[in-house]
Enzyme design. Sequence first.
Site, mmCIF file in Angstrom:
data_model
loop_
_atom_site.group_PDB
_atom_site.id
_atom_site.type_symbol
_atom_site.label_atom_id
_atom_site.label_comp_id
_atom_site.label_asym_id
_atom_site.label_seq_id
_atom_site.Cartn_x
_atom_site.Cartn_y
_atom_site.Cartn_z
ATOM 1 N N HIS A 279 3.589 6.097 -4.869
ATOM 2 C CA HIS A 279 3.230 6.254 -6.616
ATOM 3 C C HIS A 279 2.330 8.149 -6.694
ATOM 4 C CE1 HIS A 279 2.029 4.273 -10.829
ATOM 5 N NE2 HIS A 279 1.998 5.390 -11.099
ATOM 6 N N GLU B 230 0.567 -1.767 -0.142
ATOM 7 C CA GLU B 230 -0.215 -0.130 -0.062
ATOM 8 C C GLU B 230 0.896 1.541 -0.169
ATOM 9 O OE1 GLU B 230 -2.868 -0.187 -1.010
ATOM 10 O OE2 GLU B 230 -3.218 -1.938 -0.532
HETATM 11 ZN ZN ZN Z 1 -2.534 -2.933 -5.303
#
Ligand code: ZN
Length: 681
Positions: A475, A469
Amino acid sequence: MNPILDFSGLPRFDLITPADVQPGISQLLQENRKLVEKLTSTSVAASWNDFAAPLTDGIERLSRAWGIVGHLHSVNDIPQWREAYNGMLPEVSRFFAELGQNLKLFAKYKAIRASKDYPALSQAQRKIIDNEVRDFRLSGAELPEEKKPRFQAISEELASLSAKFSENLLDATNAFAEIVSDEAELAGLPDDVCQAAREAAEKDGKTGWKFTLLMPSYMPVMQYADSRRLRAALYRAYATRAAEFGPAELDNTPVIQRILELRREEAQLLGYNNHAEVSLVPKMAESVTQVLDFLRDLGAKAKPFAQKDIEELRQFAKDQLQLDTLEPWDIGYASEKMLQARYAFSEQEVKQYFTEDKVLTGLFHVVETLFGVRLKPDNAPAWHDDVRFFRIETPAGELVGQFYLDLYARDTKRGGAWMDDAITRRRVFSGSMESIQKPVAYLNCNFPPPVGSKPATFTHDDVTTLFHETGHGLHHLLTRVEELGVSGIHGVEWDAVELPSQFMENYCWEWQVLEQMTAHVDSGAPLPRELFDKMLAAKNFQSGMQTVRQIEFSLFDLLLHSDFDPSAQKAVLELLKEVRDEVAVIIPPEWHRFPNSFSHIFAGGYSAGYFSYKWAEVLSADCYAAFEEAGNPFDQITGKRFLDEIIAAGGTRPALDNFRAFRGREPKVDALLRHNGMISA
Ligand code: ZN
């Protein structure tokens, strides 16, 4: 002011109440409807600044506010929040559905694309326009008027067929029960499973033990029940659900046939040959041939290891379990016995070493070293006292982004673990002032909270989930994109979005990381090396068999939706048999009806997309291999390139271009095979 409409900074979790939802969201919906009306009028120029930018601003406000409501519904699911969320959900869904069907919007986007200004837009802006035009096209917006009703009818029929497929499967699953009356048949099963089976029988007013095809009953039987008869009975029932052997009204065979025909017709209306081609348009994979080559390459390389796995299992079953033939209903059972015999270690023992503070310090250290940032505790109002808040800074102290960390399970919190965006990075304008809006993320897990005075301890699986996570979070947070539609995880292809998250999982298997990240809850000692070695050995147990199984499903799915012509005489089962002959090492009995329960592709969103599981694993393993080749999982130059080319780039470029820019070549399956212990001597 309604605190839900305060967009000046972080969400106002200190002020927002369920009563704010209806008036706040209604106001935003109304504003947005007016805005869309205005922007689609002929007086508004089809340009980025006059059309796309104000539309983004308006929709961002709605998405941010509605995102807060959705988040609170997920993490604080008390009746008031559930009611507030469900109360507005239909209206919000309707608004977004209308947006997707609004042909005036489509016309504006197309006009921008055709305008002389288009080449002068930034790469991110051009990508956003391209994505919009693409999505409108795929939803049939460009069809000639006379073909639209048929396209609409197909969409509707497909939606109801998918629902029918699920309902049939569910009903068929629930229709079966096996009542065991001889206690001796329970041998090998865990006590809690027997207890649950007893209670289930009692509930039906029966004596004995009731076993069903629901996972908590079916799985333990296949894994632990010594009774071969019981395993075989459940296996057969499970494998023939929703097929011609049961009630005709629950048979999924005609449903599958019709779905395949309609998907093909729909694809051809859009100007493609088949459904697989349509499915790949918004994905990272470039063509059906490319994916087929990828699957076949991986399959051919994994098959010898799968053969070795099954041979070992056969031998073990013969020698240790007196099973002369290994039937399909023996595989789970024998595998479990073999795993215990060869690689047994206690999950509970491992858990004592992963104490919360040590894990977080270790995780933050990995992120800081890899990406050259600093993570610090920060303050913000949250939705629960257990929630923590952090900030990411550059070494010079400049704010990069912030995130909430909500680690523990609660009975008001939805299950699983997930990352969500609260605020997305972008350039914002206020009059003549412009600035960068900094991103904010929610990281949510369901780990056990601390008990008594001891700190919380996590399993290695939990820790891997946390790293996963965090990868999604990074990201979103480390993006450098300045346009909302392709910033962070926005606009990233569906089969590429798991790359950063799966990449981060690799660090949970690095000894130098684990050594630093563990401290026994009582003694403070790090994880012993020999325990780690056992974990590693168990990690790759039967990885060959598991790989070819995934490839079997992926290949079947892709072939079924590409070359396969549902109107021809060749049956779906025949195609499956061919696929199995090519890649599988376990051939199920002739009466097995796997397609009839393959919900992922007939009821979920995975049609001609099942391959993405393996695809993303290959990409993340191949990215990680760049660090291995550099001789250091924290290699600075590689880390910077990974950040620049993949993490920070978001959806600005096609994901395959990101990959090529980082790796300097096409993806290869070798690293994944190596990480899974499949290396030829
Ligand atoms: Zn994922």
